[in-house]
Enzyme design. Structure first.
Site, mmCIF file in Angstrom:
data_model
loop_
_atom_site.group_PDB
_atom_site.id
_atom_site.type_symbol
_atom_site.label_atom_id
_atom_site.label_comp_id
_atom_site.label_asym_id
_atom_site.label_seq_id
_atom_site.Cartn_x
_atom_site.Cartn_y
_atom_site.Cartn_z
ATOM 1 N N LYS A 172 0.796 -1.218 0.000
ATOM 2 C CA LYS A 172 0.000 0.000 0.000
ATOM 3 C C LYS A 172 0.834 1.277 0.000
ATOM 4 O O LYS A 172 0.352 2.329 -0.406
ATOM 5 C CB LYS A 172 -0.934 0.008 1.220
ATOM 6 C CG LYS A 172 -1.963 -1.106 1.205
ATOM 7 C CD LYS A 172 -2.871 -1.026 2.418
ATOM 8 C CE LYS A 172 -3.914 -2.138 2.410
ATOM 9 N NZ LYS A 172 -4.780 -2.077 3.615
ATOM 10 N N ARG A 244 10.523 -2.495 18.127
ATOM 11 C CA ARG A 244 9.803 -1.407 17.442
ATOM 12 C C ARG A 244 9.207 -0.446 18.472
ATOM 13 O O ARG A 244 9.328 0.780 18.346
ATOM 14 C CB ARG A 244 8.719 -2.004 16.549
ATOM 15 C CG ARG A 244 7.864 -0.993 15.784
ATOM 16 C CD ARG A 244 6.985 -1.772 14.801
ATOM 17 N NE ARG A 244 5.876 -1.002 14.273
ATOM 18 C CZ ARG A 244 5.953 -0.220 13.195
ATOM 19 N NH1 ARG A 244 7.102 -0.064 12.566
ATOM 20 N NH2 ARG A 244 4.888 0.416 12.749
ATOM 21 N N HIS A 267 2.765 4.626 10.396
ATOM 22 C CA HIS A 267 1.397 4.663 10.916
ATOM 23 C C HIS A 267 0.547 5.602 10.068
ATOM 24 O O HIS A 267 0.951 6.740 9.795
ATOM 25 C CB HIS A 267 1.384 5.175 12.364
ATOM 26 C CG HIS A 267 1.925 4.198 13.354
ATOM 27 N ND1 HIS A 267 2.380 4.572 14.604
ATOM 28 C CD2 HIS A 267 2.091 2.851 13.287
ATOM 29 C CE1 HIS A 267 2.805 3.501 15.260
ATOM 30 N NE2 HIS A 267 2.629 2.454 14.479
ATOM 31 N N TYR A 276 2.972 5.700 22.168
ATOM 32 C CA TYR A 276 4.355 5.671 22.618
ATOM 33 C C TYR A 276 4.714 6.897 23.443
ATOM 34 O O TYR A 276 5.510 6.824 24.377
ATOM 35 C CB TYR A 276 5.294 5.547 21.411
ATOM 36 C CG TYR A 276 5.046 4.298 20.612
ATOM 37 C CD1 TYR A 276 5.294 3.046 21.159
ATOM 38 C CD2 TYR A 276 4.529 4.356 19.320
ATOM 39 C CE1 TYR A 276 5.052 1.890 20.441
ATOM 40 C CE2 TYR A 276 4.287 3.208 18.600
ATOM 41 C CZ TYR A 276 4.545 1.979 19.163
ATOM 42 O OH TYR A 276 4.291 0.841 18.461
#
Length: 295
Positions: A172, A244, A267, A276
């Protein structure tokens, strides 16, 4: 019923360009639903499935202690499937439109502290080809926050060593991620000293391979990571995603802006990256509460 599931999976692969993991997840969820409908409800055609049947299936999953996240994923699979059946005129009514997933309580991501990361990264034996390769993989994972699927599918032409960046490509999107000089040195050493001993086929352009010179699997990398975590005495239950999570949290703690970290992680929604930042604040609050003399 089985034939409809197979057609749906083929459709998603061809038209939606879905990943292998997504297809496996859909197939698993729909097979489970099909088995329930046949065994518990004696239903042998998707066209007679009602909203009541699907709600009873959700209750069945809850009664068997399935996690809310698993139930939500199953509902998403069911909705996608019935939307396909409706589009192909294989059902007259879509019974999945009104079913609602359970509320999922967002868990804070598991984070390693910097000391444990250092322990982990120093564990590979750099006197061996395997250790040199493993060091390069771990350094790159922590330097970029890339997913394990992206790591094992990385190609030689995706990495620009002179400019210290790599290109992550999925079905994508495409994104550029910079990496550190430390990671660059580990990669250069791997390419010069270790990779030629693994890869005998000049047509093989996978950046990282297993010891036989073929593409590394997710399970293969998982075993590598688990072994080093145990050897380093890291107590937390580390997964490939832990590196990650740690990358993102440590970047934000050290002044990186949220938008840049979002782009590096790939993201689509910045609220996902916000987790995070919240994790970093939570960690600082714990440190404060333990250290400040006035409780």
């Amino acid at each position: 019923m089985e034939e409809a599931i197979q057609k749906f999976i083929r459709y998603y692969h061809k038209i939606k360009k879905s990943s292998g993991n997504t297809e496996a997840s859909y197939k698993r969820d729909l097979e489970k639903l099909k088995d329930y409908l046949i065994e518990e409800r004696h239903i042998t055609s998707w066209d007679v499935v009602t909203e009541t049947h699907l709600n009873s299936y959700i209750l069945y999953l809850e009664s068997h202690q399935y996690a809310a996240s698993s139930i939500s994923r199953s509902i998403a699979s069911t909705r996608a499937f019935f939307k396909y059946l409706e589009k192909k005129n294989m059902v007259s009514v879509n019974p999945s439109e009104a079913i609602k997933p359970p509320k999922i309580e967002k868990k804070a991501p598991q984070i390693m502290n910097v000391t444990d990361v250092e322990k982990l990264l120093s564990e590979p034996d750099l006197t061996t080809d395997k250790g040199i390769r493993d060091s390069a993989m771990l350094e790159l994972m922590y330097a970029t926050g890339m997913r394990v699927s992206e790591l094992i599918n990385l190609r030689l032409h995706d990495v620009n060593l002179s400019m210290c960046y790599l290109t992550c490509i999925d079905r994508k999107s495409e994104r550029i991620i910079p990496f550190s000089q430390t990671a660059r040195k580990a990669l250069e050493r791997y390419l010069k000293e270790a990779r030629p001993h693994f890869v005998k086929d000049s047509q093989n352009d996978f950046f990282f391979t297993n010891c036989s010179g073929t593409a590394m699997s997710r399970q293969g990398f998982w075993k590598v990571l688990k072994g080093y975590a145990q050897a380093a005495g890291v107590e937390s239950d580390i997964t490939p995603h832990t590196l990650r999570h740690s990358f993102a949290t440590h970047m934000l703690q050290n002044g990186a802006d949220l938008k840049s970290v979002q782009e590096m992680l790939g993201h689509s929604d910045i609220s996902t990256t916000q987790i995070y930042l919240d994790a970093g604040i939570s960690h600082m609050r714990d440190v404060y509460n333990k250290a400040h003399p006035r409780k």
